[in-house]
Design an enzyme around this catalytic site. Structure first.
Site, short mmCIF file in Angstrom:
data_model
loop_
_atom_site.label_atom_id
_atom_site.label_comp_id
_atom_site.label_asym_id
_atom_site.label_seq_id
_atom_site.Cartn_x
_atom_site.Cartn_y
_atom_site.Cartn_z
N THR A 3 55.69 32.61 42.85
CA THR A 3 54.29 32.48 42.52
C THR A 3 53.60 31.64 43.58
O THR A 3 54.16 30.65 44.06
CB THR A 3 54.06 31.84 41.13
OG1 THR A 3 52.67 31.65 40.96
CG2 THR A 3 54.79 30.52 40.95
N GLU A 8 55.76 31.77 35.45
CA GLU A 8 56.68 30.78 34.87
C GLU A 8 57.05 31.10 33.42
O GLU A 8 57.98 30.53 32.88
CB GLU A 8 56.04 29.38 34.91
CG GLU A 8 55.95 28.77 36.30
CD GLU A 8 54.68 29.17 37.06
OE1 GLU A 8 54.09 30.23 36.72
OE2 GLU A 8 54.29 28.45 37.98
N LYS A 59 41.88 33.62 42.20
CA LYS A 59 42.61 34.83 41.85
C LYS A 59 41.71 36.04 42.05
O LYS A 59 40.72 36.20 41.34
CB LYS A 59 43.12 34.76 40.41
CG LYS A 59 44.36 35.57 40.21
CD LYS A 59 44.98 35.34 38.85
CE LYS A 59 46.43 35.79 38.86
NZ LYS A 59 47.00 35.84 37.52
N TRP A 89 46.82 35.84 43.95
CA TRP A 89 46.40 34.49 44.30
C TRP A 89 45.98 34.37 45.76
O TRP A 89 46.59 34.94 46.65
CB TRP A 89 47.53 33.49 44.09
CG TRP A 89 47.90 33.27 42.66
CD1 TRP A 89 49.09 33.57 42.08
CD2 TRP A 89 47.10 32.68 41.64
NE1 TRP A 89 49.07 33.20 40.75
CE2 TRP A 89 47.86 32.66 40.46
CE3 TRP A 89 45.80 32.16 41.61
CZ2 TRP A 89 47.38 32.15 39.26
CZ3 TRP A 89 45.31 31.65 40.42
CH2 TRP A 89 46.10 31.65 39.26
P1 AMP Z 1 50.60 34.42 37.64
O1 AMP Z 1 51.66 33.39 37.67
O2 AMP Z 1 50.28 35.00 38.96
O3 AMP Z 1 50.90 35.46 36.61
O4 AMP Z 1 49.25 33.71 37.20
C1 AMP Z 1 49.15 33.00 35.99
C2 AMP Z 1 47.76 32.47 35.80
O5 AMP Z 1 46.83 33.56 35.75
C3 AMP Z 1 47.54 31.72 34.53
O6 AMP Z 1 47.98 30.39 34.60
C4 AMP Z 1 46.03 31.83 34.37
O7 AMP Z 1 45.35 30.88 35.20
C5 AMP Z 1 45.75 33.22 34.90
N1 AMP Z 1 45.71 34.18 33.77
C6 AMP Z 1 46.71 34.95 33.29
N2 AMP Z 1 46.30 35.70 32.25
C7 AMP Z 1 45.00 35.40 32.06
C8 AMP Z 1 44.00 35.82 31.13
N3 AMP Z 1 44.24 36.74 30.19
N4 AMP Z 1 42.77 35.26 31.23
C9 AMP Z 1 42.49 34.35 32.18
N5 AMP Z 1 43.38 33.91 33.08
C10 AMP Z 1 44.63 34.42 33.02
#
Ligand code: AMP
Length: 550
Positions: free
Chosen positions: A182, A326, A436, A441
């Protein structure tokens, strides 16, 4: 082991093979649509395991993929983990320097790579051969290998002629089965390992009615990439339920998704909001039959309310979910609780726009700056902490990064949330300083460091501003040096970033400011900047068309 057998992935496939040998797996590939069944899938995973064995790979080693969603990628899912090896899904959309760091950090032995990503991978290897020092073979996902300097073999030649059965070992449940990096926080990307048991537990939780259950009635199409946390675990849960699988292949366009939904009778699909915005536009302009589609899962970024209404109007239930690399990844799902089902539409809609209810098996806390729990009143906010059997408690080979992000076994998510009286979580801000775009990211700090290394820049802050299609896009706020040419600064800096990073990382606008506001401790006050520049218009023509395609 009181249960008689460890909690591993293998039984999900052996059950599907026994009970649903003729259920289909359909895959859009650069060679056309491939269609076979669980019987043949199981045979091919055995052939893959035999081929890997013969070539000297396996037990405990990390084998990487650099691929879109297709049947061969899916074969590595059960084939590699079933041997007791670890599948490392690399995100091919990352900047080269991140891919190099990740390959080096993970010590991968072999890389499965798509033809379309081969030039990108060659570029990364060329730029820093040492980081790929542990890789001694590249397997190109197809029937032949295009011209390349890499020591590559075609997947089909690799598995051809191998026996269709394999003596699958009983793998211990603590054995790492997956690895995904990540870039969600500061510094270098961080690896999250998934043990067999974590993936087993996550699959079983997904299969509960409170999550995203799949059965032999379903046709599941993960659009979320298989390099993003195992396509949110759907390839495993679809197999556990005996569902038909549909893989949309390289860079699927809305027209491809619409066709697959119609022709394959997709009942559940999943992806980030950007994907569904594209499909919505397509559906408005074309006659698309969505009648098979029962559930459309949205996560990765917040599901816009208008999107939920759009699909409701077409009898498709949009299910909003939250998760992280995570958390393997699903952590909460916005189902409507039984006692709210008779509430009026707007009340139910309001719940569904939230990130939802924690899924069974996880625990959560929401704490303020002092670590005290905040009241569940839908207004007080704090950082969301979660823990559970499929939530990681450390980062791969990074004890330094691990300490700051875990408290008493709880993961500090960096998401700032409220919890309402009914237990629905809603993200209201992000403590982590990242952007994002289209589900991918962009590290604002990395861009800032890069900008501040330029002669014309005294100080630079990069923030994410809301964007309808990509959810967020980067905006650079720059304090120029005295002798900088401010007339050409925007172009100069965008070219400069573009020479080092993929187009979708390049800030859509560079705004000259007098000074970067600072917090009491002297850090850049990003919160103040985000508030001040939330409305700053991006230069539309510059927003890349394929920013972080998913
Ligand atoms: P990742 O590890 O790339 O899957 O990113 C995780 C992060 O994406 C989370 O900690 C949130 O900040 C954001 N995220 C994931 N799902 C959502 C959602 N349904 N609404 C808003 N932010 C989200």
């Amino acid at each position: 082991m009181p249960g008689g057998a460890p909690q591993t992935l293998r039984p999900f496939l052996s059950r599907a093979e026994q009970l649903y040998p003729e259920t289909e797996i359909v895959s859009r590939t650069h060679e056309g649509v491939v269609r076979y069944d669980y019987g043949e899938y199981a045979d091919r995973t055995a052939q893959l395991a035999n081929a890997l064995d013969e070539a000297g790979y396996g037990d405990g080693e990390r084998l990487a993929t650099f691929c879109w969603n297709h049947h061969r990628h899916f074969e590595t899912y059960f084939g590699v983990s079933g041997m007791g090896a670890q599948l490392h899904t690399i995100n091919p959309l990352l900047p080269d320097k991140h891919v190099q760091y990740i390959a080096d950090d993970a010590d991968d032995r072999l890389v499965f790579v798509d033809q379309s990503f081969l030039p990108k991978l060659e570029g990364a290897v060329d730029g820093d051969p040492d980081s790929f020092g542990s890789v001694d073979r590249y397997v190109v996902m197809g029937e032949s290998v295009p011209e390349t300097d890499l020591d590559a073999v075609a997947y089909e030649s690799f598995v051809e002629g191998q026996p269709t059965s394999y003596d699958w070992p009983t793998v211990e449940e603590e054995r790492p089965a997956g690895l995904c990096y990540t870039s969600g926080t500061t510094g270098q990307p961080k690896g999250v390992e998934y043990t067999q048991q974590m993936l087993w537990a996550h699959t079983m939780a997904l299969q509960t009615p409170q999550a995203l259950p799949l059965s032999d009635d379903d046709v599941a199409m993960p659009v979320v990439p298989m390099f993003h946390v195992n396509a949110w675990g759907l390839p495993f849960s679809a197999t556990a339920g005996g569902a038909k699988h549909v893989y949309p292949g390289p860079q699927p366009e809305p027209a491809d998704l619409a066709r697959l939904i119609e022709e394959e009778g997709v009942t559940l699909t999943a992806g980030v909001p950007t994907v569904w915005l594209g499909l919505m536009e397509y559906v408005k302009e074309h006659d698309v039959d969505l009648s098979s589609l029962e559930r459309l899962v949205v996560g990765g970024s917040a599901a816009p309310e208008a999107m939920i209404r759009f699909f409701d109007d077409r009898d498709v239930e949009l299910v909003h979910a939250w998760g992280m690399t995570e958390t393997a990844p699903v952590g909460s799902v916005a189902h409507v609780k039984a006692d709210l089902r008779d509430a009026d539409y707007e009340t139910r809609l309001q719940k569904r726009t939230k990130q939802g209810l924690i899924v069974p098996g996880l625990e959560f806390r929401v704490v303020d700056d002092g670590g005290d729990p905040v009241p569940h009143d839908g207004e007080s906010f704090g950082e969301l902490l979660v823990r559970g059997p499929w939530v990681t408690t450390e980062y791969f080979a990074r004890p330094d990064a691990s300490e700051a992000e875990f408290t008493d076994g709880y993961l500090r998510t960096g998401d700032i949330v409220t919890v309402d009286e009914d237990g629905y979580l809603q993200i209201v801000d992000r403590a982590k300083d990242v952007i994002k775009s289209g589900g991918e990211w962009i590290s604002s700090q990395e861009l800032e460091n890069e900008l501040m290394a330029h002669d014309a820049v005294a100080e630079a802050a990069v923030i994410g501003v809301p964007h309808e299609r990509w959810q967020e896009r980067p905006l650079a706020l720059v304090v120029p040096t005295d002798d900088a040419d401010t007339d050409t600064l925007d172009e100069t800096l965008r070219d400069y970033i573009g020479s080092e990073y993929p187009t979708w990382w390049v800030p859509d606008n560079v705004v000259v400011i007098d000074e970067v506001p600072k917090t009491a401790t002297g850090k850049f006050d990003k919160k103040a900047l985000r508030e001040e520049y939330a409305e700053e218009s991006l230069v539309e023509g510059r927003v890349p068309d394929d920013a972080a395609p998913e």
